[in-house]
Design a protein around this motif. Structure first.
Motif, PDB file in Angstrom:
ATOM      1  N   VAL B 284      -1.207  -1.036   1.607  1.00 14.26           N
ATOM      2  CA  VAL B 284      -0.394   0.158   1.343  1.00 14.26           C
ATOM      3  C   VAL B 284      -1.293   1.362   1.060  1.00 14.26           C
ATOM      4  O   VAL B 284      -2.310   1.242   0.374  1.00 14.26           O
ATOM      5  CB  VAL B 284       0.542  -0.071   0.133  1.00 14.26           C
ATOM      6  N   ASP B 285      -0.890   2.501   1.578  1.00 13.70           N
ATOM      7  CA  ASP B 285      -1.581   3.768   1.329  1.00 13.70           C
ATOM      8  C   ASP B 285      -0.941   4.400   0.089  1.00 13.70           C
ATOM      9  O   ASP B 285       0.208   4.859   0.128  1.00 13.70           O
ATOM     10  CB  ASP B 285      -1.399   4.656   2.566  1.00 13.70           C
ATOM     11  N   LEU B 286      -1.692   4.419  -1.024  1.00 15.75           N
ATOM     12  CA  LEU B 286      -1.142   4.910  -2.286  1.00 15.75           C
ATOM     13  C   LEU B 286      -0.634   6.341  -2.167  1.00 15.75           C
ATOM     14  O   LEU B 286       0.434   6.692  -2.673  1.00 15.75           O
ATOM     15  CB  LEU B 286      -2.203   4.797  -3.397  1.00 15.75           C
ATOM     16  N   ASP B 287      -1.395   7.169  -1.475  1.00 10.16           N
ATOM     17  CA  ASP B 287      -1.008   8.571  -1.385  1.00 10.16           C
ATOM     18  C   ASP B 287       0.315   8.730  -0.634  1.00 10.16           C
ATOM     19  O   ASP B 287       1.192   9.497  -1.044  1.00 10.16           O
ATOM     20  CB  ASP B 287      -2.128   9.353  -0.691  1.00 10.16           C
ATOM     21  N   ALA B 288       0.481   7.966   0.434  1.00  5.46           N
ATOM     22  CA  ALA B 288       1.731   8.046   1.199  1.00  5.46           C
ATOM     23  C   ALA B 288       2.899   7.500   0.377  1.00  5.46           C
ATOM     24  O   ALA B 288       4.011   8.041   0.412  1.00  5.46           O
ATOM     25  CB  ALA B 288       1.585   7.269   2.510  1.00  5.46           C
ATOM     26  N   ALA B 289       2.649   6.429  -0.398  1.00  3.79           N
ATOM     27  CA  ALA B 289       3.706   5.875  -1.256  1.00  3.79           C
ATOM     28  C   ALA B 289       4.095   6.904  -2.323  1.00  3.79           C
ATOM     29  O   ALA B 289       5.282   7.079  -2.638  1.00  3.79           O
ATOM     30  CB  ALA B 289       3.234   4.573  -1.903  1.00  3.79           C
ATOM     31  N   MET B 290       3.096   7.601  -2.869  1.00  4.06           N
ATOM     32  CA  MET B 290       3.379   8.629  -3.871  1.00  4.06           C
ATOM     33  C   MET B 290       4.237   9.736  -3.297  1.00  4.06           C
ATOM     34  O   MET B 290       5.165  10.207  -3.948  1.00  4.06           O
ATOM     35  CB  MET B 290       2.054   9.243  -4.369  1.00  4.06           C
TER      36      MET B 290
END
Lengths: 315, 315
Positions: B284-290
């Motif tokens: 998972v891409d943390l920035d995209a999830a944020m």
């Protein structure tokens, strides 16, 4: 509404310490970062209530220059207030940033001291206005003087897990600074995750490196910040690594850089909840600690960021 | 202001899984508990963004009666929206509380299902209006029907660590219910700390009891709530116990019983931060999830309770 939830059920984990020390930093590390000024009498009351709740060590204030931290300009009056109340001042260390602070602390009658250094070069320069090792040597001298005066001295290391300018910090860099504080006579070294970027594996790596450098595990403390929500997971990693002292701030006060409810400091109440569930003794009455914390956050005019307080005493 | 902090540095812990599945529940478990209605198109967009961020499983909605949970009355339209967008519906389970819900879900074209039961008698009666074991048997029948229709079925167990009416819950009581769901054909059983009272030793005890009852460790998930701030410490205990799937809700949405920023659900962002630091892969891409989470909390009109979001993207 369901009935109120009590304390968590106890489930011991093999290998964890039977008992740990919760070292309360709210009156110093918490209040120094809060914008709302707190009257001296309220500070003394807070410290007395925390002590009455069973906290064995309640750091009282800092003898830093009032020009830098006006919130703690009343440090001599706080110490005088504790003395008047008949408290054992050895249980209420005061932070002394330098020789001038030490002079003032001794003059005020402080019974125990704390010094601090940075694990990183950049933070030493920006916060202490010295080279990193120059700051370590200055703290060593203050520690030696304090010890000669018969005061126990605690050492703090800042920026142990990461530095906003330098990024990740090598555990070996932390270890050499921690060892230097111990060598100068500190009875305990508290490793601070000043910006809260530590995660559980990192905690284990740092503790192992510091122990390998000759600092006994039982003389280590962890000072974890909850900036990224990792503080309690990191405490658990610290317990698994054999650490027996944890710093916390009642009501999570101090270090609210962004949102009103974002915390820097780990809330004492949340720490106590976890330790209770783990069957690790602290001697602290959670309910009494919560009441002391609520009195302070009410003075500060904002809700407690402690999840436990939010759940049990919505405010 | 110091420069922005990036991701935490990686420190692997021996014995932890190399990779775990983060099972995203925000669109169902989160939104069902939020007072502000979210338009169908925004739900579909949220699910698509979470999938694009790399989350492998994104629970979509619940076919519970719209009279009970009006927030999810558009369940058929959400599923239709995902199908129109060409998504693989097997990655978007929908909750079905009973036969009627299953009928509606199948009619809508759902590709995967989830059922739920209670570990305790009181919650079964209050929430499901059945005896505990009666509810288990009903969920087993729904599971069997779903499996016959070729749909994978996930099982949820509620009140695994404590029940507000009954207090602590015996791990053996959880184990028999979990085993019953597995026996009926659930591919995975998610153990829910519905009121957030679990602590790390308790997590280990429950996982061990469930595994001892014959549920393979790799078919277990933990669904931890952060009501008392314990969720991430409990995730860490779960990782140490070999669990490989963790439920979380982006933006920590859902379950805000008291304060605006108090969370019930563990925030996906905080979980991802810890897993990144532990060097546990999620894809998972943390920035995209944020970003996906911020879009939802903005719609809900309140700040994200995720500590990571508060630190990195003050809102």
């Amino acid at each position: 509404m369901p009935p109120e939830v009590g304390l968590p059920s106890r489930h011991r984990v093999p290998g964890l310490p039977e008992r740990v020390t919760v070292y309360e930093v709210g009156a110093r590390d918490g209040l120094q970062a809060e914008a709302v000024p707190v009257p001296t009498a309220a500070k003394v009351r807070m410290i007395r209530e925390l002590l009455a709740a069973g906290l064995p060590m309640v750091e009282a204030t800092s003898f830093v220059s009032p020009r830098w931290i006006p919130q703690l300009a009343d440090a001599p009056e706080v110490v005088a207030g504790l003395a008047e109340a008949g408290l054992d001042l050895a249980r209420h260390p005061v932070l002394v940033p330098n020789d001038r602070g030490l002079d003032r602390a001794l003059e005020a009658g402080a019974g125990a001291l704390a010094v601090f250094v940075s694990a990183t070069e950049t933070f030493a320069r920006r916060n202490l206005n010295m080279e990193r090792w120059e700051a370590v040597e200055a703290a060593q001298k203050v520690t030696e003087r304090g010890a000669l005066e018969g005061r126990p001295v605690r050492g703090y290391v800042s920026m142990v897990f990461g530095d906003p300018w330098e990024g990740p910090v090598a555990p070996g860099q932390v270890a050499e600074v921690a060892r230097a504080l111990l060598d100068a006579g500190c009875y305990e070294v508290s490793l601070g995750d000043t910006i809260g970027v530590g995660t559980p594996g990192h905690v284990g790596a740092v503790v192992d490196a510091v122990v390998a450098a000759g600092v006994p595990r039982e003389r280590l403390a962890l000072h974890l910040h909850d900036t990224y929500g990792q503080a309690l997971a990191n405490v658990y990693a610290g317990l698994l690594a054999g650490v027996e002292t944890f710093d916390a701030s009642v009501g999570g006060i101090g270090g609210c850089p962004y949102a009103g409810s974002a915390t820097g400091n780990l809330a004492t109440e949340d720490l106590l909840w976890m330790l209770t569930g783990l069957g690790v003794e602290t001697g602290v009455d959670l309910d009494a600690a919560m009441r002391a914390g609520l009195a302070v956050t009410t003075l500060l005019g904002r809700p407690s960021p402690s999840r436990v307080v939010q759940a049990l005493r919505p405010n």
